[in-house]
Scaffold this motif. Sequence first.
Motif, PDB file in Angstrom:
ATOM      1  N   ARG A 211       0.816  -1.205   0.000  1.00 42.72           N
ATOM      2  CA  ARG A 211       0.000   0.000   0.000  1.00 42.72           C
ATOM      3  C   ARG A 211       0.859   1.267   0.000  1.00 42.72           C
ATOM      4  NH1 ARG A 211      -5.411  -1.479   3.593  1.00 42.72           N
ATOM      5  NH2 ARG A 211      -5.959  -3.316   2.356  1.00 42.72           N
ATOM      6  N   ALA A 212       1.986   1.187  -0.676  1.00 37.08           N
ATOM      7  CA  ALA A 212       2.876   2.337  -0.809  1.00 37.08           C
ATOM      8  C   ALA A 212       3.082   2.617  -2.286  1.00 37.08           C
ATOM      9  CB  ALA A 212       4.208   2.053  -0.127  1.00 37.08           C
ATOM     10  N   TYR A 213       2.771   3.844  -2.715  1.00 36.63           N
ATOM     11  CA  TYR A 213       2.740   4.164  -4.144  1.00 36.63           C
ATOM     12  C   TYR A 213       3.802   5.183  -4.559  1.00 36.63           C
ATOM     13  CZ  TYR A 213      -1.561   1.513  -3.994  1.00 36.63           C
ATOM     14  OH  TYR A 213      -2.469   0.498  -3.818  1.00 36.63           O
ATOM     15  N   ALA A 214       4.468   5.778  -3.618  1.00 40.79           N
ATOM     16  CA  ALA A 214       5.569   6.715  -3.843  1.00 40.79           C
ATOM     17  C   ALA A 214       5.922   7.284  -2.477  1.00 40.79           C
ATOM     18  CB  ALA A 214       5.194   7.828  -4.830  1.00 40.79           C
ATOM     19  N   ALA A 215       6.977   8.093  -2.438  1.00 41.89           N
ATOM     20  CA  ALA A 215       7.373   8.676  -1.149  1.00 41.89           C
ATOM     21  C   ALA A 215       8.213   9.905  -1.368  1.00 41.89           C
ATOM     22  CB  ALA A 215       8.137   7.652  -0.306  1.00 41.89           C
ATOM     23  N   VAL A 216       8.299  10.723  -0.324  1.00 44.15           N
ATOM     24  CA  VAL A 216       9.292  11.787  -0.237  1.00 44.15           C
ATOM     25  C   VAL A 216      10.197  11.438   0.936  1.00 44.15           C
ATOM     26  CG1 VAL A 216       9.736  14.227   0.229  1.00 44.15           C
ATOM     27  CG2 VAL A 216       7.815  13.567  -1.223  1.00 44.15           C
ATOM     28  N   LYS A 217      11.499  11.468   0.686  1.00 39.86           N
ATOM     29  CA  LYS A 217      12.467  11.169   1.753  1.00 39.86           C
ATOM     30  C   LYS A 217      13.004  12.473   2.335  1.00 39.86           C
ATOM     31  CE  LYS A 217      16.795   8.810   2.827  1.00 39.86           C
ATOM     32  NZ  LYS A 217      17.883   7.924   2.339  1.00 39.86           N
ATOM     33  N   PHE A 218      12.915  12.581   3.661  1.00 42.95           N
ATOM     34  CA  PHE A 218      13.458  13.712   4.400  1.00 42.95           C
ATOM     35  C   PHE A 218      14.773  13.258   5.027  1.00 42.95           C
ATOM     36  CE2 PHE A 218       8.992  14.230   3.947  1.00 42.95           C
ATOM     37  CZ  PHE A 218       8.738  15.586   3.887  1.00 42.95           C
ATOM     38  N   PRO A 219      15.873  13.974   4.800  1.00 46.41           N
ATOM     39  CA  PRO A 219      17.184  13.408   5.118  1.00 46.41           C
ATOM     40  C   PRO A 219      17.658  13.521   6.557  1.00 46.41           C
ATOM     41  CG  PRO A 219      17.446  15.531   4.032  1.00 46.41           C
ATOM     42  CD  PRO A 219      15.981  15.230   4.022  1.00 46.41           C
ATOM     43  N   ASP A 220      17.054  14.390   7.377  1.00 53.87           N
ATOM     44  CA  ASP A 220      17.658  14.687   8.676  1.00 53.87           C
ATOM     45  C   ASP A 220      16.851  14.205   9.878  1.00 53.87           C
ATOM     46  OD1 ASP A 220      15.646  16.480   8.117  1.00 53.87           O
ATOM     47  OD2 ASP A 220      16.742  18.267   8.768  1.00 53.87           O
ATOM     48  N   CYS A 221      15.799  13.450   9.672  1.00 51.05           N
ATOM     49  CA  CYS A 221      14.997  12.918  10.779  1.00 51.05           C
ATOM     50  C   CYS A 221      15.539  11.541  11.159  1.00 51.05           C
ATOM     51  CB  CYS A 221      13.534  12.818  10.366  1.00 51.05           C
ATOM     52  SG  CYS A 221      12.866  14.352   9.669  1.00 51.05           S
ATOM     53  N   PHE A 222      15.342  11.132  12.411  1.00 50.68           N
ATOM     54  CA  PHE A 222      15.912   9.856  12.843  1.00 50.68           C
ATOM     55  C   PHE A 222      15.141   9.305  14.038  1.00 50.68           C
ATOM     56  CE2 PHE A 222      18.064  13.208  15.127  1.00 50.68           C
ATOM     57  CZ  PHE A 222      18.288  12.718  16.409  1.00 50.68           C
ATOM     58  N   GLY A 223      15.398   8.047  14.350  1.00 48.15           N
ATOM     59  CA  GLY A 223      14.700   7.372  15.431  1.00 48.15           C
ATOM     60  C   GLY A 223      15.558   7.205  16.671  1.00 48.15           C
ATOM     61  N   VAL A 224      14.909   7.223  17.843  1.00 47.08           N
ATOM     62  CA  VAL A 224      15.585   7.025  19.127  1.00 47.08           C
ATOM     63  C   VAL A 224      14.705   6.196  20.052  1.00 47.08           C
ATOM     64  CG1 VAL A 224      16.875   9.209  19.020  1.00 47.08           C
ATOM     65  CG2 VAL A 224      14.619   9.143  20.126  1.00 47.08           C
ATOM     66  N   ASN A 225      15.299   5.734  21.148  1.00 40.32           N
ATOM     67  CA  ASN A 225      14.531   5.204  22.273  1.00 40.32           C
ATOM     68  C   ASN A 225      14.063   6.417  23.082  1.00 40.32           C
ATOM     69  OD1 ASN A 225      13.885   4.480  24.972  1.00 40.32           O
ATOM     70  ND2 ASN A 225      15.125   2.637  24.867  1.00 40.32           N
ATOM     71  N   PRO A 226      12.768   6.746  23.056  1.00 42.62           N
ATOM     72  CA  PRO A 226      12.321   8.005  23.660  1.00 42.62           C
ATOM     73  C   PRO A 226      12.434   8.038  25.177  1.00 42.62           C
ATOM     74  CG  PRO A 226      10.443   6.693  22.968  1.00 42.62           C
ATOM     75  CD  PRO A 226      11.663   5.996  22.437  1.00 42.62           C
TER      76      PRO A 226
END
Length: 445
Positions: free
Chosen positions: A184-199
């Motif tokens: 269910r993914a048809y395209a995307a925009v990639k944002f380069p500076d966001c990231f994941g953490v253990n909140p």
Amino acid sequence: MYDPLTDTEIGTNLAYPSSYWVDHTATAIQTAPLQHDLSSDIVVIGAGYTGLSCAYQLAKRFKREVTVLEANQAGWGCSGRNAGFVLRGSGRLGLAQLTQRFGLDSARLFHQEYGAAIAQVKHMIADGNIACDSQPAGYLKVAHNTSAAAELPAQAAFLQRQFGYQAEYLSESQLKNDYMHNARAYAAVKFPDCFGVNPLALAQGYATMAQQSGVQLYTGSPLLSWQRSADGSFVLQTPQASVRCKQLVLATNGYTPKGLYPAFNRACLPVLSSIIVTQPLTPEQLEQSGLQHTQLVMDTRALKYYYRKLPDNRILFGGRSAVYGKDAEKAVYPARLLSALKACFPMLAELRVEYHWSGWVAVSYDDLPRVCEAEPGLFYAGGYCGSGLSFSTQAGVRLAELAMGIELPPLPIYQSRLVPFPLPAFRRLGQQGYYQWGRFKDRFL
């Protein structure tokens, strides 16, 4: 569970809710309830990202005497329950919408401020040597249908042209070849500076940094009531002691109990967001799903789903939950999230849920947060609309500057208070109506 729209008390010294983060975070800070009367230059209510960031700035940068009062544990609220998405933004308005509402110059200033928020989180992690499982950067805004996909090339071009921001358009084939086999993914925009953490680990790290800077942090110490003295100072009452202070900062956002500060209560709608974490994916499942990356992912639905792969190869998957706190633990909500996950990735049909939890976010009436001096000596920040990890840290910086009399950037979010909801008693009815419309829109439009 606790419901800030109906409950006047948040609890006292409650343990962290059961979650993946609790099972994967070592608690190192030492705190205790306030048991004696005291006076403090400034008091911050709430030991989440906003409150701890504000307290740290006040103590470290401005050498103020600071006390933080937390009802339960540091990071007990949204700061320890969220998905760990360090995003460039806050509220519910993108840069195109901000441009339409406020003009291009203001939108560029928003973009700059949101970039500063990410930089502040990175600075805190580095300066405090916080072990919070920071993942390689990248965030995918994924089109959930073909009509949404058709809009993405122009969105990426707009960000590049007007803001100099290196957003990248990914076609459906690029997305599936390089990132995931999402049905269910048809395209995307990639944002380069966001990231994941253990909140939760991040919140614990902020607490440690605040304490090391001289902040007095008391947990198990809810603010039961407060009043002004004749000289304009504040008298605060906790279960076992009272506190006098010259300035007061409310940093409780989605966990502000009913009646604590009515002007804030009327201006926010507490909304539940729910998260599941699966069992670890096998090497075969990783290969079949294409989820070999650590990109943050959120789709373009009105009722958005968001997900990412965790360091141990589990999938975190979240979305909207119950309307009322009393319904938060019903089995239908994790089941609904798991069904949505499997609809995106049919090859993961055998995947099971091992964790589920919920938390409150504060939605503002005009879809924008605020940082303000609500009345002389009383400050608050809130209304992040579920997109607050990075901005709440920056909001703490701005709150500290505001308390010190420093002029903030000329952004609308720093120039006014939160806007009250019209007919606030009917907020939940409006929310239910929006959910019905959102489900229709996401399915048919």
